[in-house]
Design a protein around this motif. Sequence first.
Motif, PDB file in Angstrom:
ATOM      1  N   GLU A   1       3.770  -7.550 -14.524  1.00  0.00           N
ATOM      2  CA  GLU A   1       3.061  -8.197 -15.620  1.00  0.00           C
ATOM      3  C   GLU A   1       3.323  -9.697 -15.624  1.00  0.00           C
ATOM      4  OE1 GLU A   1       0.965  -6.854 -17.701  1.00  0.00           O
ATOM      5  OE2 GLU A   1       1.219  -4.748 -17.163  1.00  0.00           O
ATOM      6  N   ARG A   2       4.573 -10.067 -15.437  1.00  0.00           N
ATOM      7  CA  ARG A   2       4.942 -11.480 -15.489  1.00  0.00           C
ATOM      8  C   ARG A   2       4.234 -12.290 -14.409  1.00  0.00           C
ATOM      9  NH1 ARG A   2       9.908 -10.715 -15.180  1.00  0.00           N
ATOM     10  NH2 ARG A   2      10.464 -11.426 -13.100  1.00  0.00           N
ATOM     11  N   HIS A   3       4.019 -11.666 -13.255  1.00  0.00           N
ATOM     12  CA  HIS A   3       3.357 -12.370 -12.161  1.00  0.00           C
ATOM     13  C   HIS A   3       1.866 -12.063 -12.081  1.00  0.00           C
ATOM     14  CE1 HIS A   3       7.070 -13.994 -10.554  1.00  0.00           C
ATOM     15  NE2 HIS A   3       7.631 -12.814 -10.681  1.00  0.00           N
ATOM     16  N   GLU A   4       1.340 -11.446 -13.123  1.00  0.00           N
ATOM     17  CA  GLU A   4      -0.099 -11.192 -13.270  1.00  0.00           C
ATOM     18  C   GLU A   4      -0.682 -10.437 -12.076  1.00  0.00           C
ATOM     19  OE1 GLU A   4      -1.870 -14.973 -14.065  1.00  0.00           O
ATOM     20  OE2 GLU A   4      -1.080 -15.055 -16.109  1.00  0.00           O
ATOM     21  N   ILE A   5       0.074  -9.446 -11.595  1.00  0.00           N
ATOM     22  CA  ILE A   5      -0.422  -8.568 -10.534  1.00  0.00           C
ATOM     23  C   ILE A   5      -1.077  -7.370 -11.206  1.00  0.00           C
ATOM     24  CG2 ILE A   5       0.247  -7.125  -8.569  1.00  0.00           C
ATOM     25  CD1 ILE A   5       2.595  -9.101  -8.157  1.00  0.00           C
ATOM     26  N   PRO A   6      -2.368  -7.144 -10.971  1.00  0.00           N
ATOM     27  CA  PRO A   6      -3.107  -6.127 -11.721  1.00  0.00           C
ATOM     28  C   PRO A   6      -2.577  -4.716 -11.503  1.00  0.00           C
ATOM     29  CG  PRO A   6      -4.601  -7.606 -10.531  1.00  0.00           C
ATOM     30  CD  PRO A   6      -3.220  -7.873 -10.020  1.00  0.00           C
ATOM     31  N   ALA A   7      -2.833  -3.870 -12.489  1.00  0.00           N
ATOM     32  CA  ALA A   7      -2.573  -2.434 -12.359  1.00  0.00           C
ATOM     33  C   ALA A   7      -3.723  -1.800 -11.580  1.00  0.00           C
ATOM     34  CB  ALA A   7      -2.452  -1.809 -13.743  1.00  0.00           C
ATOM     35  N   PRO A   8      -3.521  -0.601 -11.006  1.00  0.00           N
ATOM     36  CA  PRO A   8      -4.605   0.056 -10.279  1.00  0.00           C
ATOM     37  C   PRO A   8      -5.807   0.322 -11.177  1.00  0.00           C
ATOM     38  CG  PRO A   8      -2.558   1.333 -10.166  1.00  0.00           C
ATOM     39  CD  PRO A   8      -2.284   0.168 -11.014  1.00  0.00           C
ATOM     40  N   SER A   9      -6.996   0.272 -10.577  1.00  0.00           N
ATOM     41  CA  SER A   9      -8.224   0.500 -11.337  1.00  0.00           C
ATOM     42  C   SER A   9      -8.634   1.971 -11.337  1.00  0.00           C
ATOM     43  CB  SER A   9      -9.360  -0.349 -10.759  1.00  0.00           C
ATOM     44  OG  SER A   9      -9.584  -0.014  -9.407  1.00  0.00           O
ATOM     45  N   GLU A  10      -7.965   2.808 -10.534  1.00  0.00           N
ATOM     46  CA  GLU A  10      -8.263   4.235 -10.497  1.00  0.00           C
ATOM     47  C   GLU A  10      -7.006   4.999 -10.108  1.00  0.00           C
ATOM     48  OE1 GLU A  10     -11.112   5.293  -7.508  1.00  0.00           O
ATOM     49  OE2 GLU A  10     -10.224   3.994  -5.997  1.00  0.00           O
ATOM     50  N   ASP A  11      -7.038   6.327 -10.335  1.00  0.00           N
ATOM     51  CA  ASP A  11      -5.915   7.172  -9.942  1.00  0.00           C
ATOM     52  C   ASP A  11      -5.760   7.144  -8.428  1.00  0.00           C
ATOM     53  OD1 ASP A  11      -5.944   7.811 -12.599  1.00  0.00           O
ATOM     54  OD2 ASP A  11      -6.716   9.851 -12.327  1.00  0.00           O
ATOM     55  N   GLY A  12      -4.525   7.257  -7.939  1.00  0.00           N
ATOM     56  CA  GLY A  12      -4.331   7.235  -6.499  1.00  0.00           C
ATOM     57  C   GLY A  12      -2.974   7.758  -6.080  1.00  0.00           C
ATOM     58  N   VAL A  13      -2.755   7.842  -4.785  1.00  0.00           N
ATOM     59  CA  VAL A  13      -1.482   8.258  -4.209  1.00  0.00           C
ATOM     60  C   VAL A  13      -1.142   7.319  -3.066  1.00  0.00           C
ATOM     61  CG1 VAL A  13      -1.788  10.686  -4.805  1.00  0.00           C
ATOM     62  CG2 VAL A  13      -2.578   9.862  -2.590  1.00  0.00           C
ATOM     63  N   ILE A  14       0.136   7.251  -2.732  1.00  0.00           N
ATOM     64  CA  ILE A  14       0.616   6.525  -1.554  1.00  0.00           C
ATOM     65  C   ILE A  14       1.298   7.542  -0.659  1.00  0.00           C
ATOM     66  CG2 ILE A  14       2.137   4.715  -0.675  1.00  0.00           C
ATOM     67  CD1 ILE A  14       1.744   3.264  -3.348  1.00  0.00           C
ATOM     68  N   THR A  15       0.875   7.610   0.585  1.00  0.00           N
ATOM     69  CA  THR A  15       1.361   8.639   1.504  1.00  0.00           C
ATOM     70  C   THR A  15       2.341   8.046   2.516  1.00  0.00           C
ATOM     71  OG1 THR A  15      -0.515   8.274   2.992  1.00  0.00           O
ATOM     72  CG2 THR A  15      -0.803   9.912   1.254  1.00  0.00           C
ATOM     73  N   GLY A  16       2.761   8.885   3.466  1.00  0.00           N
ATOM     74  CA  GLY A  16       3.614   8.440   4.563  1.00  0.00           C
ATOM     75  C   GLY A  16       5.017   8.083   4.116  1.00  0.00           C
ATOM     76  N   PRO A  17       5.773   7.375   4.966  1.00  0.00           N
ATOM     77  CA  PRO A  17       7.151   7.028   4.623  1.00  0.00           C
ATOM     78  C   PRO A  17       7.264   6.162   3.377  1.00  0.00           C
ATOM     79  CG  PRO A  17       6.452   5.918   6.641  1.00  0.00           C
ATOM     80  CD  PRO A  17       5.414   6.941   6.332  1.00  0.00           C
ATOM     81  N   THR A  18       6.289   5.261   3.171  1.00  0.00           N
ATOM     82  CA  THR A  18       6.332   4.434   1.965  1.00  0.00           C
ATOM     83  C   THR A  18       6.144   5.288   0.717  1.00  0.00           C
ATOM     84  OG1 THR A  18       5.486   2.530   3.188  1.00  0.00           O
ATOM     85  CG2 THR A  18       5.300   2.455   0.794  1.00  0.00           C
ATOM     86  N   GLY A  19       5.218   6.239   0.783  1.00  0.00           N
ATOM     87  CA  GLY A  19       5.039   7.149  -0.345  1.00  0.00           C
ATOM     88  C   GLY A  19       6.288   7.959  -0.625  1.00  0.00           C
ATOM     89  N   ALA A  20       6.973   8.415   0.428  1.00  0.00           N
ATOM     90  CA  ALA A  20       8.202   9.180   0.254  1.00  0.00           C
ATOM     91  C   ALA A  20       9.312   8.325  -0.368  1.00  0.00           C
ATOM     92  CB  ALA A  20       8.661   9.746   1.600  1.00  0.00           C
ATOM     93  N   LEU A  21       9.384   7.058   0.005  1.00  0.00           N
ATOM     94  CA  LEU A  21      10.375   6.150  -0.574  1.00  0.00           C
ATOM     95  C   LEU A  21      10.106   5.940  -2.062  1.00  0.00           C
ATOM     96  CD1 LEU A  21      10.531   3.578   2.346  1.00  0.00           C
ATOM     97  CD2 LEU A  21      12.493   4.870   1.487  1.00  0.00           C
ATOM     98  N   ILE A  22       8.837   5.734  -2.416  1.00  0.00           N
ATOM     99  CA  ILE A  22       8.479   5.559  -3.823  1.00  0.00           C
ATOM    100  C   ILE A  22       8.752   6.852  -4.601  1.00  0.00           C
ATOM    101  CG2 ILE A  22       6.557   5.140  -5.414  1.00  0.00           C
ATOM    102  CD1 ILE A  22       5.407   3.241  -3.314  1.00  0.00           C
ATOM    103  N   ASN A  23       8.493   7.990  -3.968  1.00  0.00           N
ATOM    104  CA  ASN A  23       8.782   9.280  -4.582  1.00  0.00           C
ATOM    105  C   ASN A  23      10.263   9.397  -4.918  1.00  0.00           C
ATOM    106  OD1 ASN A  23       9.826  12.255  -3.930  1.00  0.00           O
ATOM    107  ND2 ASN A  23       7.769  12.445  -4.798  1.00  0.00           N
ATOM    108  N   ARG A  24      11.123   8.997  -3.982  1.00  0.00           N
ATOM    109  CA  ARG A  24      12.574   9.051  -4.222  1.00  0.00           C
ATOM    110  C   ARG A  24      12.950   8.158  -5.410  1.00  0.00           C
ATOM    111  NH1 ARG A  24      12.191  12.547  -1.219  1.00  0.00           N
ATOM    112  NH2 ARG A  24      13.552  13.271   0.466  1.00  0.00           N
ATOM    113  N   ALA A  25      12.388   6.967  -5.449  1.00  0.00           N
ATOM    114  CA  ALA A  25      12.700   6.053  -6.553  1.00  0.00           C
ATOM    115  C   ALA A  25      12.235   6.632  -7.885  1.00  0.00           C
ATOM    116  CB  ALA A  25      12.049   4.696  -6.297  1.00  0.00           C
ATOM    117  N   ALA A  26      11.034   7.235  -7.892  1.00  0.00           N
ATOM    118  CA  ALA A  26      10.515   7.820  -9.134  1.00  0.00           C
ATOM    119  C   ALA A  26      11.371   8.998  -9.586  1.00  0.00           C
ATOM    120  CB  ALA A  26       9.066   8.262  -8.920  1.00  0.00           C
TER     121      ALA A  26
END
Length: 247
Positions: free
Chosen positions: A142-167
Amino acid sequence: MARICIQGPDVALEDPMLVEGFPGVGLVGKIATDHLIDELEMAYHASVHCEGLPRIGVYRSGNRTVRPPVRIYVSEEHNLLALQSDAPIASQAVESVAECVSAWIGDQGATPIYLSGLPAERDEDRPEIYGVATGETGETLERHEIPAPSEDGVITGPTGALINRAAQRDADSLGLVVECSPQFPDPEAASVLLEDAIAPIADLSIDVRDLVDRAEEIRQKREQLAQQMQAIGQDESTQAQPLRMYQ
């Protein structure tokens, strides 16, 4: 045995940022991270030996030194870490790699910035970018004015798995997604990641003109890796996609 071996000089970091560069669609995360490492002259810091990573040696033109395919670089001056990968991650290795890398990031007290591309057929307009977060880092976007996604989505692959672990752990992490070519390396999209998001978030000054000026040369050099990423399939490759396509 899964481990990350420190091989560079001792450094003193305090709550650093870590930029992740596993290959994915458009190679946007890899291209951005490679450029960041070169531009800031980051030093080789550690070798990554997570279960399932390819056991290959990587060397560079004009340099006799051989490194493993996944490595950590550091800039003490910028309080920054970067994960560089020169090989795609097979599906059977994604879980173990994500667990191994996530554990190390947590031990360092680092806030990771995970990078992904969103396949899009775009014209000459500047690629759109959006941000997602886990833990308590949404305010940073928010502070850096980076927009939120405009639709539902997923992130796959190793990056998705890393985000999954963090969540799962409610750990702090940032995810940046940029529109990119679904078929070819996309240096322009990588430059948008750096200029519009990574640089302001990590308080860096990064010159991206070289990425844009040498876009065709970079595409040609990265074409083989991009083809490997296409060959392993979208479920194994780091990318963002609308949720309706995943269901």
